[in-house]
Structures are given as structure tokens and as C-alpha cells.
Design an enzyme around this catalytic site. Structure first.
Site, short mmCIF file in Angstrom:
data_model
loop_
_atom_site.label_atom_id
_atom_site.label_comp_id
_atom_site.label_asym_id
_atom_site.label_seq_id
_atom_site.Cartn_x
_atom_site.Cartn_y
_atom_site.Cartn_z
N PRO A 49 0.84 -1.21 0.00
CA PRO A 49 0.00 0.00 0.00
C PRO A 49 0.87 1.25 0.00
O PRO A 49 1.94 1.27 0.60
CB PRO A 49 -0.81 -0.12 1.29
CG PRO A 49 -0.11 -1.13 2.12
CD PRO A 49 0.65 -2.02 1.20
N ARG A 50 0.39 2.27 -0.70
CA ARG A 50 1.18 3.48 -0.85
C ARG A 50 0.97 4.44 0.29
O ARG A 50 -0.06 4.44 0.94
CB ARG A 50 0.79 4.16 -2.16
CG ARG A 50 1.20 3.33 -3.36
CD ARG A 50 0.69 3.96 -4.61
NE ARG A 50 1.23 5.32 -4.73
CZ ARG A 50 1.38 5.95 -5.88
NH1 ARG A 50 1.04 5.36 -7.00
NH2 ARG A 50 1.84 7.16 -5.93
N GLN A 51 1.96 5.26 0.49
CA GLN A 51 1.88 6.39 1.43
C GLN A 51 1.61 5.98 2.87
O GLN A 51 1.06 6.75 3.63
CB GLN A 51 0.81 7.39 0.97
CG GLN A 51 1.14 7.96 -0.38
CD GLN A 51 0.00 8.75 -0.99
OE1 GLN A 51 -1.08 8.83 -0.41
NE2 GLN A 51 0.22 9.33 -2.14
N GLY A 81 4.19 4.33 4.59
CA GLY A 81 5.50 4.14 5.20
C GLY A 81 5.94 2.69 5.35
O GLY A 81 6.58 2.32 6.32
N LEU A 82 5.61 1.85 4.36
CA LEU A 82 6.05 0.46 4.43
C LEU A 82 7.20 0.19 3.45
O LEU A 82 7.49 -0.95 3.11
CB LEU A 82 4.88 -0.48 4.16
CG LEU A 82 3.77 -0.47 5.22
CD1 LEU A 82 2.64 -1.41 4.83
CD2 LEU A 82 4.33 -0.88 6.58
N GLY A 96 7.54 0.95 0.17
CA GLY A 96 7.10 0.43 -1.12
C GLY A 96 8.00 0.85 -2.27
O GLY A 96 8.30 0.04 -3.15
N SER A 117 11.20 1.72 -2.15
CA SER A 117 12.52 1.10 -2.11
C SER A 117 12.41 -0.39 -2.39
O SER A 117 13.37 -1.00 -2.87
CB SER A 117 13.23 1.43 -0.82
OG SER A 117 12.94 0.52 0.16
N ALA A 118 11.25 -1.01 -2.14
CA ALA A 118 11.09 -2.42 -2.52
C ALA A 118 11.13 -2.57 -4.04
O ALA A 118 11.69 -3.54 -4.56
CB ALA A 118 9.77 -2.97 -1.97
N ASP A 159 15.49 0.96 5.85
CA ASP A 159 14.60 0.19 4.98
C ASP A 159 15.38 -0.57 3.93
O ASP A 159 15.09 -1.71 3.60
CB ASP A 159 13.61 1.11 4.27
CG ASP A 159 12.86 2.00 5.24
OD1 ASP A 159 13.01 1.79 6.46
OD2 ASP A 159 12.16 2.91 4.77
#
Ligand SMILES: *[C@@H]1O[C@H](CO)[C@@H](O)[C@H](O)[C@H]1NC(C)=O
Ligand SMILES: *[C@@H]1O[C@H](CO)[C@@H](O)[C@H](O)[C@H]1NC(C)=O
Length: 622
Positions: free
Chosen positions: A386-388, A390-391, A393, A395-396, A441
Site C-alpha cells: 500500500p502506498r503512502q 511508510g512500508l 514500497g 525502495s522495494a 529500509d
């Protein structure tokens, strides 16, 4: 620049074995010089080299040096392939015993043709695994260095270093510090093998006659001895460049070597085009210490299997980056649809991440002296992170793309070690795309699993990266994750912590020190599997964050989720920059109730499934 292809060797062993082979399979190759034997894809070995260097914009002239015994074969080959026949030079030797030696062959061309230019020398009878590398990149690297250039490759498993010229190369300056001709076992740890593929500066050519004067014996006139002499006695600057490929059939080899390597490389070639390369990277949760990673603190973070980004790379005629249908929309239902999508999602899809990663990758390899194949590819991606919220995404996506590129170009862990890779990914985002991001991250996405990270100032300054330790992942407690379904409304305002930290405000400095301390305590709790202690520490982490970032900065959405978790007696903290919370609830029954409460409050809730790379290697997660 002038290119010289050396094919003056007497391939005595191979020729004799072909002649005396009783199967009859090779009778048509009897008397054919080694360089004109069939190579990969049916092309002659020398054809490949000629195609590689037959480029007017790179080389003013190409010469070929052969011996008197095989001269006729090469003359015939030259007329058939548009090689300038007048540039085929005959060294006059007819047997292995009366050979001139490779350095003398080279000196013969330079002297007899009065060459006064930089030269590239290649043994035209080597078999090269990669039939498509970029020779222009080799020349660019040579020109960027004040000295000669030696091409090397990493020995395959099973290849003995005592069969090659081995180089020791300084990873920072790329200088060849030692050249060891066929070193005995144990003399060097290096597995980097040099091949007859060099660039020599015009001013260095005169050293060859000096060398030959000192080496009247043919046996001493190999390039290996020449380099040893040039580096250790003449103290010349010699640099190394890695080709991520293999080279075989060097020097005197037999028929079994020829057939073995030909089959080996041919099957590899055939195997690669059809098979796409797919790599995944996972979302992460910061479990302790964040956001002190950007402030010389310490953190613990973990990759989670629930959410991932995947990149897929396949061979293609042209180089294409494919937009993602949802994240990089280019077609809309209507103008109103475009309006709604743009308002909600902004303009920043994942395509720019692919492009920036490719750009940085090329830049990195050029600078590191790693030549790349010219093969084009198509690159696409997919993600369910999910965007925005802070998980990690973005950089993954970068990290998955980088994995694909490394695999495609055969770049190993030694070429791009993990700690450097994490910096690389961060730089793609910060330097190229101006995304503000922390190092944690990228580190956890490169190492994968549960990782303890120490970003202490002294260590960072000395190494350019932190100290990273993977942790045991057995019997972890049930962490949960919840995030806002509409994060754009979270009303967060930007914090000024960085400025306050840079101006050394005691409150902020002390908080960062305290984050690091909590992380060390959490590390102990993980080791002791003391989960109630860990839960306490997570709560303390959040309170510490609130104390310096203020509630305005955290935003009402995050605070609402925190309060909800606390109502159910669960530990809770932010796993990243906001928009999501991570928690630890040791009471199973209350976890179920809490899940419902979160769902009713308009959040997405899930139980975390940790991603453990060592477990998946066996279980086959990807
Ligand atoms: C990649 O490089 C390694 C060592 O450098 C080598 O063993 C391997 O065969 C190479 N693979 C391909 C596909 O070229
Ligand atoms: C890569 O694609 C370009 C066109 O986009 C083409 O000109 C070039 O020849 C291709 N390279 C190879 C090695 O196929």
C-alpha cells in the site's frame, strides 16, 4: 585506438587430439587452427572477436598476428569476412618450439607497422561466454584511468587459479596491485583471472622492447611475465576491469576441454533468452529504534511476506520499461476519472524508479570497471505494497529491480556487497528522485529477515555504512499491522527534527541516544524471547517519538490508530514514517476483537507473516 588480435599460438595439443580422434566426429576440423574452430552458436571463435571489434568509430585499424604454419587459413578467413588482408601479419614461426612468445608477437606488429597509438590486444582464440558485451565501455574505462588496463573475470567453481594469471585488484582505485602468473595453491586468495585482453597506452609500448631484451628465452616472453615485470619492477600503473563472463580455451588445451566448454557455454546461452528473471523484495516494518536510523542511532526492522514488490526482466530486441497499469496509468475512463486518480494518487508511479535504478546501475558498473553485455531487455514490475503508509514500497521496487539487473548482468555479491547495495538503493531514491528516505529500509530489504542495525557515527564515517547483524527468527510472537485506507487525509505536517538535530539541540540528540538504547534492550528481549518486555519497549519507542515529533506532526490518523490499539491492551508503534502502526498483542482473544475494531474504524488490519529468507530458500517462496 588500434586493435590487435593475437592468433599466433600453436594449438598443438588440441590439433593433435583432433587428428587422432577415433570417433570421426572431428575429422572435418583436422588442421584447422584453434581460433577458426566452431564457437558458440556455430560462429567461428575468431568471428565473434572480429564482430566485436569491427567498429570504425572505436578502432582506426585492426591487425591480426598469426604464424607461418597457419597463415593461409587466416588469409582465407580474412577475405571471407572482410577483414583487411594486408593487416594479417605473419610471425614466421612454424612450431610450438620456435614460437616468438606472445609479447614478441605484439612487439612485431607495433614495430613493423610503426604503430603510434593506444592499443587493445586480444587473444582471438579464447572462447568468451558472453557473446554480446560492450567493448566501448572497456575503452571508456581505460581512457578514464592513468595507466594500462587488464581485463579479468571471476573463476568459476572448479577452475584452478594455478591455471591462470591471477590479479589482485584494489576495490577502490581498481589498481592491479599484484599479478601472479599461475600461482601455486595458497599464494593468493584472489579468484580474479586475467586473460589476454588488454589496453596499453601508446607511451608504454616502448617498454616491450626493454622487456624482450631482458628475456631472450621464449618461455619468459608471456604476457604474464611482462605484467609482473611492469607492475613490480617498473612500478607502472595498471588497472583492472571485470567482465562478468567466463573465458576458456586459453593456451594449450585438449579436445575434451574444447567440447566441454563449448557445450557448457552454448547451453547457458540457449537457456537464458526464454527464461525471464523475476525477483521480489518485501515491505518492512521498523520494530524498534526508528526513526533514529537517519540520526546515527540503532534500529531493528523486519521484512514481511504480506506485502512485496516484484520486478521481471526478459531478453528483448529493444530496451523497454513497461508502465504498470494501475500505478503508472496512461489511459483513463474520462477526464473526471483522470482528475480523481491524480488527486488521490499523485503523479509518482513506479516507472521512474525502474528508470532511475537502471541509470544508477549503469553508472555504478562503469565506475567500478564492470563491463556489461549489450543485450537489451524488457523490465516490468508489480507490487501490492500500500502506498503512502511508510512500508517502504518505493525502495522495494528499486531493490527488486536491482536484484534483476544483478542477475541479468551476472553481478555478484563481491561486486556489489550488501552494505553498499543498501546505500545504492538509498541513493537511487535520494540523489535521483529526491525522495527523503532513511537507510534502515534498504538495509533490511537487502539482507532480508530480522536485522539489527547500528548506524553509529564513528562506524558510519569509517566504512560509509552501518554495522548490520541478522537476528534469529524462530518462534517470533504475532505482530500485527494496521494502516489507514485513505492516508492522503492523515493531515501530517512536516517535522523539523533534521534541522534541530543538525543544530545539535540537546533534546533531540538525547532522544536519538535513547532510541539506540531501546534497540539494544529490544535485541536482548528478542534473544530471551521475552515478549512482554518487547511489548513494553515498543510502547516506550512510540512515547519517545511523540515527545520530540509532537502530536501535530504525527497527525490525527496515526494517533487514532494508536489509541485504538491501547484500548485493547496492545503494544503499538509506527513501523515507518506514518500512515501505519505495528503492534504486539499477546492476548489472542483481544487480538480478534481489536482487528474488528480497526476494520470498523476504516483501517486495513493484518497479522504479520515475517519473511525469513533462509526458510524460504528451502520452502520455495519464490
Ligand atoms: C556468472 O559469473 C560467475 C562467476 O563470476 C560464473 O561462475 C557464472 O558461470 C556466470 N554466469 C553466467 C550466466 O555467465
Ligand atoms: C537494443 O535496442 C536498440 C534499439 O532500441 C537497437 O538499436 C540495438 O541494436 C539493440 N541492441 C542489441 C544488442 O540488440
Amino acid at each position: 585506438m588500434i586493435c590487435i588480435l593475437l592468433v599466433a599460438g600453436h594449438g598443438t595439443v588440441l590439433e593433435t587430439q583432433i587428428k587422432s580422434d577415433e570417433t570421426g566426429l572431428y575429422s572435418h576440423l583436422s588442421g584447422v587452427p584453434k581460433a577458426l574452430l566452431p564457437g558458440i552458436g556455430g560462429k567461428k571463435i575468431l568471428d565473434f572477436w572480429w564482430e566485436t571489434v569491427n567498429m570504425r568509430q572505436l578502432f582506426t585499424e585492426v591487425y591480426l598476428v598469426t604464424n607461418a604454419d597457419k597463415y593461409k587459413h587466416y588469409e582465407r578467413w580474412a577475405t571471407a569476412t572482410d577483414f583487411p588482408v594486408e593487416n594479417v601479419i605473419n610471425d614466421g614461426s612454424t612450431t610450438l618450439e620456435d614460437r616468438l612468445g606472445a609479447v614478441a608477437d605484439l612487439e612485431l606488429v607495433v614495430r613493423s607497422r610503426k604503430l603510434q597509438d593506444d592499443i587493445m590486444v586480444i587473444a582471438g582464440d579464447m572462447l568468451c561466454a558472453d557473446q554480446n558485451f560492450d567493448i566501448a565501455q572497456v575503452i571508456r574505462f581505460f581512457r578514464s584511468k592513468p595507466g594500462e588496463l587488464i581485463i579479468y573475470y571471476e573463476l568459476e567453481e572448479g577452475e584452478k587459479s594455478s591455471s591462470r594469471g591471477i590479479v589482485e585488484v584494489c576495490p577502490d582505485s581498481h589498481r592491479v596491485t599484484r599479478f601472479l602468473e599461475k600461482p601455486q595453491e595458497g599464494r593468493t586468495a584472489s579468484r580474479l583471472a586475467s586473460v589476454v585482453f588488454y589496453c596499453i597506452q601508446r607511451d608504454t609500448l616502448s617498454y616491450m622492447s626493454d622487456f624482450l631484451n631482458q628475456q631472450p628465452q621464449t618461455t619468459g616472453r608471456t604476457f604474464g611475465q611482462f605484467w609482473e615485470w611492469l607492475i613490480s619492477e617498473k612500478q607502472r600503473h595498471v588497472f583492472g576491469m571485470k567482465l562478468p563472463t567466463g573465458f576458456q580455451l586459453i593456451g594449450q588445451v585438449g579436445l575434451s576441454d574444447y567440447t566441454k566448454w563449448l557445450t557448457h557455454y552454448s547451453t547457458k546461452q540457449q537457456g537464458s533468452p526464454a527464461k525471464p528473471i523475476t525477483c521480489r523484495s518485501y515491505a518492512r516494518v521498523g520494530l524498534m529504534g526508528n526513526p533514529s536510523d537517519g540520526f546515527n542511532g540503532k534500529t531493528i526492522a523486519m521484512t514481511i511476506a504480506n506485502f512485496w514488490a516484484e520486478a521481471t526482466l526478459l531478453d528483448s530486441q529493444t530496451l523497454v520499461l513497461v508502465p504498470h497499469p494501475l500505478n503508472d496509468p496512461t489511459e483513463f475512463g474520462s477526464l473526471q476519472d483522470l482528475f480523481c486518480i491524480s488527486r488521490k494518487e499523485g503523479y509518482l508511479g513506479g516507472l521512474r524508479l525502474l528508470q532511475a535504478t537502471c541509470k544508477k546501475f549503469y553508472q555504478f558498473c562503469s565506475k567500478q570497471g564492470i563491463a556489461l553485455t549489450k543485450q537489451n531487455f524488457t523490465l516490468k514490475y508489480d507490487t501490492n505494497i500500500p502506498r503512502q503508509v511508510g512500508l517502504a514500497g518505493s525502495s522495494a521496487i528499486v531493490s527488486a529491480t536491482l536484484k534483476c539487473l544483478m542477475k541479468f548482468y551476472n553481478i555478484t555479491d563481491n561486486d556489489l556487497p550488501k552494505p553498499i547495495r543498501a546505500n545504492f538503493i538509498l541513493n537511487v531514491e535520494t540523489d535521483e528522485l529526491f525522495i527523503t528516505a532513511g537507510l534502515q529500509d534498504r538495509v533490511v530489504q537487502v539482507y532480508e529477515g530480522l536485522v539489527y542495525m547500528d548506524f553509529s557515527k564513528e562506524f558510519m564515517e569509517e566504512h560509509g555504512f552501518g554495522s548490520y547483524t541478522p537476528m534469529d527468527m524462530s518462534e517470533l510472537p504475532p505482530f500485527w499491522l494496521a494502516y489507514l485506507s485513505d492516508p492522503s487525509d492523515s493531515g501530517r505536517i512536516h517535522s523539523n527534527i533534521r534541522q534541530r538535530w543538525l543544530s545539535e539541540e540537546p533534546l533531540v540528540i538525547e532522544a536519538m541516544r535513547r532510541f539506540a538504547e531501546l534497540t539494544d534492550q529490544a535485541r536482548t528481549a528478542f534473544r530471551d524471547k521475552d515478549w512482554s518486555r518487547l511489548a513494553q519497549l515498543m510502547d516506550q519507542n512510540l512515547e519517545l517519538r511523540r515527545s520530540i515529533y509532537t502530536d501535530d506532526c504525527l497527525g490525527p490518523g496515526n494517533l487514532k490508530m494508536v489509541q485504538l490499539a491501547r484500548q485493547f491492551g496492545s503494544a503499538v508503534k509506527l513501523p515507518g514514517s506514518g500512515g501505519a502502526v505495528v503492534g504486539l498483542c499477546l492476548d489472542q482473544a483481544r487480538l480478534v476483537e481489536m482487528r474488528q475494531a480497526f476494520q470498523e474504524a476504516g483501517c486495513v488490519f493484518c497479522v504479520i507473516s515475517p519473511y525469513n529468507p533462509s526458510a524460504s530458500a528451502v520452502g520455495g517462496q519464490h
